[in-house]
Write a protein that holds these residues in place. Structure first.
Motif, short mmCIF file in Angstrom:
data_model
loop_
_atom_site.label_atom_id
_atom_site.label_comp_id
_atom_site.label_asym_id
_atom_site.label_seq_id
_atom_site.Cartn_x
_atom_site.Cartn_y
_atom_site.Cartn_z
N UNK A 31 -0.21 0.17 2.03
CA UNK A 31 -1.58 -0.32 1.75
C UNK A 31 -1.62 -1.79 1.35
N UNK A 32 -0.44 -2.43 1.27
CA UNK A 32 -0.43 -3.88 1.09
C UNK A 32 -0.79 -4.59 2.40
N UNK A 33 -0.83 -3.81 3.50
CA UNK A 33 -1.24 -4.36 4.80
C UNK A 33 -2.62 -3.81 5.16
N UNK A 34 -3.39 -4.62 5.87
CA UNK A 34 -4.73 -4.20 6.28
C UNK A 34 -4.66 -3.25 7.48
N UNK A 35 -5.56 -2.29 7.48
CA UNK A 35 -5.79 -1.43 8.65
C UNK A 35 -7.30 -1.26 8.77
N UNK A 36 -7.84 -1.71 9.87
CA UNK A 36 -9.30 -1.65 10.08
C UNK A 36 -9.57 -0.91 11.39
N UNK A 37 -10.20 0.24 11.25
CA UNK A 37 -10.56 1.06 12.40
C UNK A 37 -12.08 1.21 12.40
N UNK A 38 -12.67 1.24 13.58
CA UNK A 38 -14.12 1.45 13.68
C UNK A 38 -14.40 2.84 14.25
N UNK A 39 -15.10 3.62 13.46
CA UNK A 39 -15.35 5.03 13.80
C UNK A 39 -16.78 5.24 14.26
N UNK A 40 -16.95 5.97 15.36
CA UNK A 40 -18.27 6.43 15.80
C UNK A 40 -18.18 7.94 15.96
#
Ligand code: OGA
Ligand code: MN
Length: 284
Positions: A262-271
């Protein structure tokens, strides 16, 4: 544009689809995509890089959008704020993301369970943070006759409060993604797919409290079914690259996020696409 190609993954579910620009999908190509969706349960579209609007439009091909937070079409599933800073472990949003690491199907704890969900990868960590799916059609088919007979006619309640409590985490508060304060919905353990007619196990972390069984017996049966079901060759794990889109059929597939640092970013876009009230509404 090159020709649409649907290449089955080496598992009982999943296919990789190339040769299509989802931002410019014509009706004939959509018909082939929808048919592949019914055959494979999950479709991977590498390198689409859709805008939020295009992601919403592709979601609407499957049905009505389920609004998770107010009227949003696309919801970020992310440990990063808009300003680039990372969320603390104690943040409620992190608790919901930790919950996503358990096998589940989306919105089964709501009166109307989801039809489909899609994720697009925006920012991916250097390792970990994959998503994994498991085929509940093949899992049902692989059960022995005695187990099939035992579970036919059984139902279970579904609750996010239950599943979050089981991992020692809070449930979402009012206004947050996943909040539901009504009576937990009751659903059959075996679901018949409305489009294909195939039977599948309808289980996952939100399921509990099978009427007619003691709580321990119910938890053991559900855990045993889940452990059996989510095994190769019935699983596929996707390592994300930014721009990938994956869409899955919540009516017959379970999914989970894999851990990452969690020190690294993870960005997911959910629909999320709403179920059909004729077939995804709870019994009570
Ligand atoms: C979800 C979910 C898994 C992931 O968005 O519903 O479970 O890998 N996500 O982020
Ligand atoms: Mn989910």
């Amino acid at each position: 544009m090159s020709e649409l190609e649907v290449e089955a993954i080496d598992a009982t579910l999943g296919a990789v689809v190339t040769g299509v620009d989802l931002a410019a999908l014509d009706d004939a190509t959509w018909a082939r995509v929808e048919s592949a969706f019914h055959d494979h349960g999950i479709l991977v579209f590498p390198g689409q890089h859709l805008t939020t609007e295009a992601q919403g439009a592709f979601g609407r091909r499957f049905g009505s959008i389920e609004h998770l937070v107010e009227d949003a079409i696309v919801v970020p599933i992310s440990n990063q704020r808009r300003d680039g800073s990372l969320l603390d472990e104690g943040d409620l949003r992190m608790k919901v993301m930790r919950g996503n690491e358990g096998w589940h199907t989306d919105s089964s704890y709501m009166p109307l369970a989801a039809k489909a969900s899609m994720l697009t990868a925006r920012v991916v960590p250097s390792t970990g943070g994959q998503t994994e799916w498991a085929d509940m059609r093949a899992a049902y088919d692989a059960l022995d006759a005695e187990t099939k007979a035992r579970i036919s006619g059984l139902t279970a309640y579904h609750s996010l409060k239950y599943s979050q409590a089981r991992i020692g985490d809070e449930a979402p508060r009012k206004g947050a993604y996943g909040f539901f304060d009504g009576e937990p919905p009751l659903r059959p353990l075996v679901k018949v797919h409305p489009a294909t007619g195939r039977r599948s196990l309808f289980i996952g972390r939100h399921a509990y409290g099978i009427p007619g069984l003691e709580p321990d017996e119910s938890a053991k049966l559900l855990d045993d079914l889940l452990t059996f079901a989510c095994q190769p060759p019935r699983t596929y794990q996707h390592s994300w690259a930014p721009g990938d889109l994956v869409v899955w059929d919540n009516r017959c597939v379970l999914h989970r996020a894999r851990p990452w640092d969690h020190a690294e970013a993870r960005v997911m876009h959910h629909t999320r696409v709403a179920g059909d009230p004729a077939t995804e509404l709870a019994l009570v």
